[in-house]
Design an enzyme around this catalytic site. Structure first.
Site, PDB file in Angstrom:
ATOM      1  CD  GLU A  30       6.201  -1.232  -3.574  1.00 22.44           C
ATOM      2  OE1 GLU A  30       7.174  -1.393  -3.988  1.00 22.44           O
ATOM      3  OE2 GLU A  30       5.508  -0.006  -3.636  1.00 22.44           O
ATOM      4  CD  GLU A  52       4.345   0.810   0.974  1.00 17.14           C
ATOM      5  OE1 GLU A  52       5.120   1.891   0.094  1.00 17.14           O
ATOM      6  OE2 GLU A  52       4.879   0.108   0.982  1.00 17.14           O
TER       7      GLU A  52
END
Ligand SMILES: *[C@@H]1O[C@H](CO)[C@@H](O)[C@H](O)[C@H]1NC(C)=O
Ligand SMILES: *[C@@H]1O[C@H](CO)[C@@H](O)[C@H](O)[C@H]1NC(C)=O
Ligand SMILES: *[C@@H]1O[C@H](CO)[C@@H](O)[C@H](O)[C@H]1NC(C)=O
Ligand SMILES: *[C@@H]1O[C@H](CO)[C@@H](O)[C@H](O)[C@H]1NC(C)=O
Ligand SMILES: *[C@@H]1O[C@H](CO)[C@@H](O)[C@H](O)[C@H]1NC(C)=O
Ligand SMILES: *[C@@H]1O[C@H](CO)[C@@H](O)[C@H](O)[C@H]1NC(C)=O
Ligand SMILES: *[C@@H]1O[C@H](CO)[C@@H](O)[C@H](O)[C@H]1NC(C)=O
Length: 598
Positions: A160, A240
């Site tokens: 991320e 995710e």
């Protein structure tokens, strides 16, 4: 020869010459005892998963600069072998930064020895450390790549990164180069970012396949459109897909309804997209491995995550429901939920207290006098006493001032607890200890002596030899007491088959601290704040031949002077107690909300 790659014409992965779509689940080997790896992997296989996804926490393997540990619970290669033996592919998230609600997002705290270091950037000291670490890790991983006969089909670079302020493309380019150098040209390298143009802007890089992450209940079309912004063709991937959510001490336990997850999972699968269920089993933040979010909120010991397999690996309703959605049910038996045993109460005895920061009172404080941390510099919690008399607790972001009393020249002792390093966002450089001055009234306190305490060393070796027994420790049932060790013994009953089994330990009347059994650090307990009241005790750390040695470090206030001086082993977890922040709404996107404030 085995092959795994991307086919940009069919918008899919290709495995051994055929289009391939994976349904994967996250398990962090660092959160499950090695003893249970096989059991958990088999349960994942029996849910119909093709693959598992795991993070590699750098600080778990290089606790001190140049000291590497890949043994026992840290034996990553053995874990990969077990996955392969179970028939599961592996998606490896190699870091260096992982977030993961793990202490400092997996980065070693020793990086902070250079005070001005810019983590997750082209900072030369940071990059040199990363290069050295990857030079140890990645060559170990290479033989486990799919094309080399192992289970690893894809390797994630960073994590991320588009959510981080630095936005340093040169850093991602350096990582790409390092990964290619050690892993070769063939393996699929990828990134994961929030499913929006904003996140992908700084997270995606030419040469790294861009994937996204998003929660159930949202707009799947919009989320994958965001991925298409970076990857106009190629497989759709949600790296995710949240089966639950994380917790924080003092906030309500997070629960995500199975129906919401099943509905969105169906939508994802109907598009032929690839998906990883994060988490499939969350496990436990043993010892001090939990992270924290900002404003400062540490995560509890349980990382149950409301996942399909519970913290203890139990089969849940969610497991069976999602298994139906996945629908490709393999032959064979699902390993049963491991039995739990209520060993009952164990009496504890007081041992000793200790100190970390010490100075003397510069003046007589006959009347209550303000001891403050005006710059909020207690990282993270300070237990204060004067000549052994407990005074109170200072806490980062919560309690910056207490009143103390004592004579000039008396010892002012401050034990500072590190409650977990920030794992997300720009406050990653999370220095611990007293990071700014304390004042007494208006005067800055000076001339501190600092004693670093090897608490785990003391617990594991000769407890008495390490620290002096305090003579002045005073019991004060009303309020805060000095940090104190308690010890006790648990004998496993005879005549019952299959003991020792897993259990949970609860702390009636205790406040906050740490517990070890036979030297194994089970983690932090904090029933006074919740929502977690019981800690998971895996059966493999218990023995039946001799009594099991229990050590409890109570930091604040034990029940011993007013109630039974006991802890209790029960067969049911409770990580869902009400807390003082009962009205706090669980926020699935809480990290993104903070992001917008940075
Ligand atoms: C991994 O499993 C596959 C079969 O699924 C097997 O062909 C291969 O030899 C295994 N690799 C290792 C290193 O055991
Ligand atoms: C989902 O997002 C797509 C693309 O932005 C949009 O066209 C559609 O209307 C959205 N659906 C809902 C239910 O909001
Ligand atoms: C503190 O008070 C005592 C009497 O209780 C006195 O003797 C001493 O000088 C005082 N010390 C300071 C630093 O004011
Ligand atoms: C500290 O003591 C002062 C004076 O007695 C009092 O006004 C104040 O409320 C106390 N503060 C705390 C935090 O106990
Ligand atoms: C702490 O106080 C000392 C003495 O007054 C001063 O020299 C120092 O700069 C202060 N440190 C910080 C971080 O404010
Ligand atoms: C517990 O401590 C006692 C005394 O030190 C020791 O004899 C015993 O072996 C220990 N038990 C375990 C399980 O290590
Ligand atoms: C936790 O408690 C909430 C509210 O009492 C309840 O809705 C939820 O089902 C509980 N979850 C678990 C995992 O026990």
């Amino acid at each position: 020869r085995s092959y795994f790659g991307i086919d940009y014409d069919c918008n899919c992965f290709v495995k051994d010459g055929r289009p391939f779509r994976y349904i994967s689940g996250s398990i962090h080997y660092s959160r499950v005892p090695r003893y249970y790896w096989k059991d958990r992997l088999l349960k994942m296989k029996m849910a119909g998963l093709d693959a598992i996804q795991t993070y590699v926490p750098w600080n778990y393997h290089e606790p001190q600069l140049g000291v590497y540990d890949f043994s026992g619970d840290r034996d990553l290669e053995y874990f990969l072998q077990l996955a392969n033996d179970t028939g599961l592919l592996v998606i490896l998230r190699a870091g260096p930064y992982i977030c993961a609600e793990w202490d400092m997002g997996g980065l070693p705290a020793w990086l902070l020895e250079k005070k001005s270091i810019v983590l997750r950037s082209s900072d030369s000291d940071y990059l040199a450390a990363v290069e050295k670490w990857m030079g140890v890790l990645l060559p170990k991983m290479r033989p486990h790549l799919y094309q080399n006969g192992g289970p690893i089909i894809m390797v994630q670079v960073e994590n991320e990164y588009g959510s981080y302020f630095a936005c340093d493309y040169d850093y991602l380019r350096s990582l790409l180069k390092i990964f290619r150098q050690h892993l070769g040209d063939e393996v699929v390298l990828f990134t994961t970012d929030g499913a929006s143009q904003f996140h992908l802007k700084c997270g995606a890089l030419q040469g790294l396949y861009a994937t996204v992450d998003f929660a159930p209940g949202g707009n799947v079309t919009a989320a994958f459109l965001a991925q298409r912004g970076s990857e106009p063709t190629g497989p759709l991937v949600n790296s995710e897909f949240y089966t639950g959510w994380l917790d924080h001490w003092g906030h309500r336990h997070s629960v995500v309804p199975t129906q919401t997850i099943a509905k969105t999972l169906n939508e994802i699968l109907a598009r032929g997209a690839n998906v990883n269920l994060y988490m499939f089993i969350g496990g436990t933040n043993f010892a001090y491995w939990n992270g924290a979010n900002m404003p400062y909120m540490p995560q509890p010991t349980s990382y149950d995550y409301d996942a399909p397999l519970s913290e203890a690996g139990d089969l849940t309703e969610k497991y069976f429901a999602l298994r139906e959605v996945i629908g490709m049910l393999p032959e064979g038996l699902i390993p049963p939920t491991t039995p739990k045993f209520a060993y009952g109460k164990v009496r504890l005895q007081k041992y000793f207290g200790f100190v970390l920061y010490r100075t003397t009172l510069p003046k007589n404080c006959t009347e209550p006098t303000q001891l403050s941390s005006p710059l909020n510099g207690v990282h993270d919690r300070a237990y204060v006493s004067v000549d052994g008399v407990p005074q109170g607790v200072l806490e980062r972001d919560k309690s910056l001032m207490i009143n103390i009393t004592g004579k000039a020249g008396a010892n002012l002792d401050i034990l500072v607890e590190n409650m977990g390093r920030v794992n997300f966002g720009r406050y990653n450089n999370d220095f611990k200890g007293l990071v700014s001055n304390l004042t007494l009234d208006q005067d800055t306190l000076v001339e501190w002596e600092i004693y670093p305490l090897d608490v785990d060393g003391a617990v594991n070796h000769d407890i008495n030899g390490h620290l002096d027994r305090p003579e002045r420790c005073v019991d004060n049932p009303q309020s805060y007491e000095a940090p104190t060790f308690y010890t006790g013994r648990l004998s496993i009953p005879g005549g019952i088959p299959d003991l020792p089994q897993d259990t949970y330990v609860k702390f009636p009347g205790w406040t906050k601290g740490q517990i070890w059994i036979n030297g194994f650090n089970l983690g932090r307990y904090w029933p006074a704040r919740g929502p977690q009241l019981t800690l998971f005790v895996p059966g493999n750390i218990l023995v039946s031949s001799v009594p099991n040695n229990i050590t409890v470090l109570e930091l604040e206030h034990s029940p011993c002077s007013t109630q039974a001086c006991e802890i209790e082993f029960v067969d049911k977890p409770n990580i869902n107690a009400t807390t003082q922040y009962e009205n706090y709404a669980p926020q699935l996107f809480v990290r993104d909300i903070w992001l917008n404030h940075l």
